[in-house]
Design a protein around this motif. Structure first.
Motif, PDB file in Angstrom:
ATOM      1  N   ASP A  92       0.838  -1.209   0.000  1.00  0.00           N
ATOM      2  CA  ASP A  92       0.000   0.000   0.000  1.00  0.00           C
ATOM      3  C   ASP A  92       0.877   1.264   0.000  1.00  0.00           C
ATOM      4  O   ASP A  92       2.073   1.198   0.286  1.00  0.00           O
ATOM      5  CB  ASP A  92      -0.895  -0.025   1.243  1.00  0.00           C
ATOM      6  N   ILE A  93       0.234   2.397  -0.311  1.00  0.00           N
ATOM      7  CA  ILE A  93       0.922   3.679  -0.174  1.00  0.00           C
ATOM      8  C   ILE A  93       1.128   4.002   1.308  1.00  0.00           C
ATOM      9  O   ILE A  93       0.458   3.424   2.181  1.00  0.00           O
ATOM     10  CB  ILE A  93       0.121   4.814  -0.845  1.00  0.00           C
ATOM     11  N   VAL A  94       2.059   4.903   1.552  1.00  0.00           N
ATOM     12  CA  VAL A  94       2.380   5.327   2.913  1.00  0.00           C
ATOM     13  C   VAL A  94       1.714   6.673   3.212  1.00  0.00           C
ATOM     14  O   VAL A  94       1.233   6.920   4.313  1.00  0.00           O
ATOM     15  CB  VAL A  94       3.914   5.447   3.079  1.00  0.00           C
ATOM     16  N   GLU A  95       1.666   7.538   2.199  1.00  0.00           N
ATOM     17  CA  GLU A  95       1.132   8.891   2.373  1.00  0.00           C
ATOM     18  C   GLU A  95      -0.398   8.884   2.417  1.00  0.00           C
ATOM     19  O   GLU A  95      -1.035   7.977   1.888  1.00  0.00           O
ATOM     20  CB  GLU A  95       1.567   9.764   1.186  1.00  0.00           C
ATOM     21  N   SER A  96      -0.956   9.938   3.000  1.00  0.00           N
ATOM     22  CA  SER A  96      -2.398  10.142   2.928  1.00  0.00           C
ATOM     23  C   SER A  96      -2.748  10.824   1.605  1.00  0.00           C
ATOM     24  O   SER A  96      -2.031  11.712   1.148  1.00  0.00           O
ATOM     25  CB  SER A  96      -2.851  11.033   4.087  1.00  0.00           C
ATOM     26  N   VAL A  97      -3.853  10.378   0.998  1.00  0.00           N
ATOM     27  CA  VAL A  97      -4.299  11.035  -0.237  1.00  0.00           C
ATOM     28  C   VAL A  97      -5.542  11.886   0.010  1.00  0.00           C
ATOM     29  O   VAL A  97      -6.115  12.441  -0.932  1.00  0.00           O
ATOM     30  CB  VAL A  97      -4.582  10.012  -1.366  1.00  0.00           C
ATOM     31  N   GLU A  98      -5.937  12.008   1.254  1.00  0.00           N
ATOM     32  CA  GLU A  98      -7.149  12.751   1.572  1.00  0.00           C
ATOM     33  C   GLU A  98      -7.047  14.200   1.093  1.00  0.00           C
ATOM     34  O   GLU A  98      -6.091  14.910   1.416  1.00  0.00           O
ATOM     35  CB  GLU A  98      -7.405  12.719   3.084  1.00  0.00           C
ATOM     36  N   GLY A  99      -8.030  14.593   0.300  1.00  0.00           N
ATOM     37  CA  GLY A  99      -8.077  15.964  -0.204  1.00  0.00           C
ATOM     38  C   GLY A  99      -7.075  16.262  -1.307  1.00  0.00           C
ATOM     39  O   GLY A  99      -6.964  17.406  -1.749  1.00  0.00           O
ATOM     40  N   ARG A 100      -6.347  15.246  -1.758  1.00  0.00           N
ATOM     41  CA  ARG A 100      -5.282  15.461  -2.745  1.00  0.00           C
ATOM     42  C   ARG A 100      -5.765  15.216  -4.172  1.00  0.00           C
ATOM     43  O   ARG A 100      -6.675  14.431  -4.401  1.00  0.00           O
ATOM     44  CB  ARG A 100      -4.097  14.505  -2.470  1.00  0.00           C
ATOM     45  N   ASP A 101      -5.106  15.886  -5.114  1.00  0.00           N
ATOM     46  CA  ASP A 101      -5.286  15.575  -6.531  1.00  0.00           C
ATOM     47  C   ASP A 101      -4.226  14.545  -6.892  1.00  0.00           C
ATOM     48  O   ASP A 101      -3.030  14.812  -6.793  1.00  0.00           O
ATOM     49  CB  ASP A 101      -5.129  16.841  -7.372  1.00  0.00           C
ATOM     50  N   VAL A 102      -4.707  13.365  -7.290  1.00  0.00           N
ATOM     51  CA  VAL A 102      -3.813  12.222  -7.488  1.00  0.00           C
ATOM     52  C   VAL A 102      -3.733  11.868  -8.975  1.00  0.00           C
ATOM     53  O   VAL A 102      -4.731  11.900  -9.694  1.00  0.00           O
ATOM     54  CB  VAL A 102      -4.323  11.002  -6.685  1.00  0.00           C
ATOM     55  N   LEU A 103      -2.529  11.545  -9.402  1.00  0.00           N
ATOM     56  CA  LEU A 103      -2.317  11.000 -10.745  1.00  0.00           C
ATOM     57  C   LEU A 103      -1.759   9.588 -10.601  1.00  0.00           C
ATOM     58  O   LEU A 103      -0.629   9.402 -10.134  1.00  0.00           O
ATOM     59  CB  LEU A 103      -1.342  11.871 -11.540  1.00  0.00           C
ATOM     60  N   ILE A 104      -2.557   8.601 -10.973  1.00  0.00           N
ATOM     61  CA  ILE A 104      -2.095   7.210 -10.973  1.00  0.00           C
ATOM     62  C   ILE A 104      -1.343   6.961 -12.275  1.00  0.00           C
ATOM     63  O   ILE A 104      -1.807   7.345 -13.352  1.00  0.00           O
ATOM     64  CB  ILE A 104      -3.282   6.220 -10.876  1.00  0.00           C
ATOM     65  N   VAL A 105      -0.172   6.326 -12.167  1.00  0.00           N
ATOM     66  CA  VAL A 105       0.639   6.033 -13.349  1.00  0.00           C
ATOM     67  C   VAL A 105       0.761   4.522 -13.496  1.00  0.00           C
ATOM     68  O   VAL A 105       1.158   3.833 -12.547  1.00  0.00           O
ATOM     69  CB  VAL A 105       2.044   6.671 -13.208  1.00  0.00           C
ATOM     70  N   ASP A 106       0.399   4.012 -14.668  1.00  0.00           N
ATOM     71  CA  ASP A 106       0.558   2.571 -14.885  1.00  0.00           C
ATOM     72  C   ASP A 106       1.200   2.306 -16.244  1.00  0.00           C
ATOM     73  O   ASP A 106       1.264   3.189 -17.097  1.00  0.00           O
ATOM     74  CB  ASP A 106      -0.776   1.835 -14.757  1.00  0.00           C
ATOM     75  N   ASP A 107       1.654   1.085 -16.406  1.00  0.00           N
ATOM     76  CA  ASP A 107       2.332   0.721 -17.655  1.00  0.00           C
ATOM     77  C   ASP A 107       1.337   0.513 -18.790  1.00  0.00           C
ATOM     78  O   ASP A 107       1.456   1.123 -19.840  1.00  0.00           O
ATOM     79  CB  ASP A 107       3.236  -0.508 -17.450  1.00  0.00           C
ATOM     80  N   ILE A 108       0.359  -0.393 -18.569  1.00  0.00           N
ATOM     81  CA  ILE A 108      -0.551  -0.762 -19.653  1.00  0.00           C
ATOM     82  C   ILE A 108      -1.992  -0.778 -19.160  1.00  0.00           C
ATOM     83  O   ILE A 108      -2.280  -1.336 -18.102  1.00  0.00           O
ATOM     84  CB  ILE A 108      -0.232  -2.166 -20.200  1.00  0.00           C
ATOM     85  N   LEU A 109      -2.868  -0.187 -19.935  1.00  0.00           N
ATOM     86  CA  LEU A 109      -4.312  -0.328 -19.697  1.00  0.00           C
ATOM     87  C   LEU A 109      -4.821  -1.390 -20.665  1.00  0.00           C
ATOM     88  O   LEU A 109      -4.832  -1.175 -21.878  1.00  0.00           O
ATOM     89  CB  LEU A 109      -5.004   1.011 -19.934  1.00  0.00           C
ATOM     90  N   GLU A 110      -5.200  -2.536 -20.083  1.00  0.00           N
ATOM     91  CA  GLU A 110      -5.662  -3.632 -20.924  1.00  0.00           C
ATOM     92  C   GLU A 110      -7.120  -3.964 -20.556  1.00  0.00           C
ATOM     93  O   GLU A 110      -8.033  -3.350 -21.090  1.00  0.00           O
ATOM     94  CB  GLU A 110      -4.737  -4.845 -20.788  1.00  0.00           C
ATOM     95  N   SER A 111      -7.332  -4.876 -19.609  1.00  0.00           N
ATOM     96  CA  SER A 111      -8.715  -5.180 -19.212  1.00  0.00           C
ATOM     97  C   SER A 111      -9.332  -4.019 -18.444  1.00  0.00           C
ATOM     98  O   SER A 111     -10.549  -3.863 -18.414  1.00  0.00           O
ATOM     99  CB  SER A 111      -8.758  -6.444 -18.349  1.00  0.00           C
ATOM    100  N   GLY A 112      -8.469  -3.246 -17.795  1.00  0.00           N
ATOM    101  CA  GLY A 112      -8.939  -2.133 -16.982  1.00  0.00           C
ATOM    102  C   GLY A 112      -9.143  -2.491 -15.519  1.00  0.00           C
ATOM    103  O   GLY A 112      -9.437  -1.622 -14.700  1.00  0.00           O
ATOM    104  N   ARG A 113      -8.946  -3.750 -15.175  1.00  0.00           N
ATOM    105  CA  ARG A 113      -9.218  -4.173 -13.794  1.00  0.00           C
ATOM    106  C   ARG A 113      -8.231  -3.584 -12.804  1.00  0.00           C
ATOM    107  O   ARG A 113      -8.610  -3.148 -11.720  1.00  0.00           O
ATOM    108  CB  ARG A 113      -9.180  -5.704 -13.700  1.00  0.00           C
ATOM    109  N   THR A 114      -6.944  -3.572 -13.187  1.00  0.00           N
ATOM    110  CA  THR A 114      -5.914  -3.044 -12.289  1.00  0.00           C
ATOM    111  C   THR A 114      -6.181  -1.578 -11.971  1.00  0.00           C
ATOM    112  O   THR A 114      -6.187  -1.170 -10.798  1.00  0.00           O
ATOM    113  CB  THR A 114      -4.522  -3.172 -12.947  1.00  0.00           C
ATOM    114  N   LEU A 115      -6.417  -0.790 -13.003  1.00  0.00           N
ATOM    115  CA  LEU A 115      -6.601   0.648 -12.787  1.00  0.00           C
ATOM    116  C   LEU A 115      -7.922   0.962 -12.113  1.00  0.00           C
ATOM    117  O   LEU A 115      -8.013   1.917 -11.341  1.00  0.00           O
ATOM    118  CB  LEU A 115      -6.454   1.394 -14.116  1.00  0.00           C
ATOM    119  N   THR A 116      -8.948   0.155 -12.361  1.00  0.00           N
ATOM    120  CA  THR A 116     -10.220   0.357 -11.670  1.00  0.00           C
ATOM    121  C   THR A 116     -10.051   0.113 -10.172  1.00  0.00           C
ATOM    122  O   THR A 116     -10.513   0.898  -9.340  1.00  0.00           O
ATOM    123  CB  THR A 116     -11.301  -0.587 -12.240  1.00  0.00           C
TER     124      THR A 116
END
Ligand code: 5GP
Ligand code: MG
Length: 183
Positions: A92-116
């Motif tokens: 898991d992440i260590v930082e809090s994301v509460e109230g933050r604008d987050v950009l998730i970075v991934d290698d490949i969008l295929e089925s979409g399950r990982t990013l969902t």
């Protein structure tokens, strides 16, 4: 776990050369910088996206951003070159994301399950907004309706390696994106 690469490097053809990758990463960084004015928390999904994320982070510096960073490791269990569909949180992440604008970075969008899975988890932690940047998109493979906000390249349905992407945890070190050929 094998200690020898499953195929010799001569079995890998270049699909996207180094210079094309770097030019595209700069373009994505410009698009991101136009959308995120000040504050952004970048969360790469390990392990496949680490090379892309490292280049993207530095490209964002040149666009004037000062992003923060944390990592999440997800696994979609399955063997070989296709995933089974079940996503698990490995680290898991260590930082809090509460109230933050987050950009998730991934290698490949295929089925979409990982990013969902990642997007829903980060939203459930109270992020203010969640956007997605992927190096590669494979069209026509989606099992879950999800789109990326930033896409490096659209690739056809081939198994690709290099630039962080692996086969049996090999080939991540290749500076280009390649295709495993059955020669
Ligand atoms: P999905 O969108 O199917 O949930 O997950 C895509 C994930 O499957 C990617 O993050 C990546 O780890 C893996 N994956 C999908 N296609 C490929 C491929 O062609 N090469 C490699 N190395 N991994 C892939
Ligand atoms: Mg992955």
């Amino acid at each position: 776990m094998p200690t020898q690469a499953p195929h010799p490097l001569s079995d890998i053809d270049v699909l996207i050369p180094v210079h094309d990758i770097h030019a595209r990463v700069k373009g994505i960084a410009q698009d991101i910088a136009a959308d995120f004015k000040d504050d952004v928390m970048i969360i790469p999904l390990l392990r496949g996206s680490f090379v892309f994320a490292a280049d993207l982070l530095r490209a964002l510096h040149y666009e004037g951003l000062q992003p923060q960073l944390d990592f999440m490791t997800l696994a979609s269990y399955g063997r070989g070159t296709s995933s089974s569909g079940e996503v698990q949180l490995v680290k898991d992440i260590v930082e809090s994301v509460e109230g933050r604008d987050v950009l998730i970075v991934d290698d490949i969008l295929e089925s979409g399950r990982t990013l969902t899975f990642a997007r829903d988890l980060i939203k459930s932690r109270g992020a203010r907004s969640v956007k997605i940047a992927v190096l590669l998109e494979k069209p026509g493979k989606r099992k879950v309706a999800i789109d990326a906000d930033y896409i490096g390249f659209v690739v056809q349905d081939k198994f690709v390696v290099g630039y962080g992407l692996d086969y049996a945890n090999f080939y991540r070190e290749l500076p280009f994106i390649g295709v495993l050929m059955n020669r």
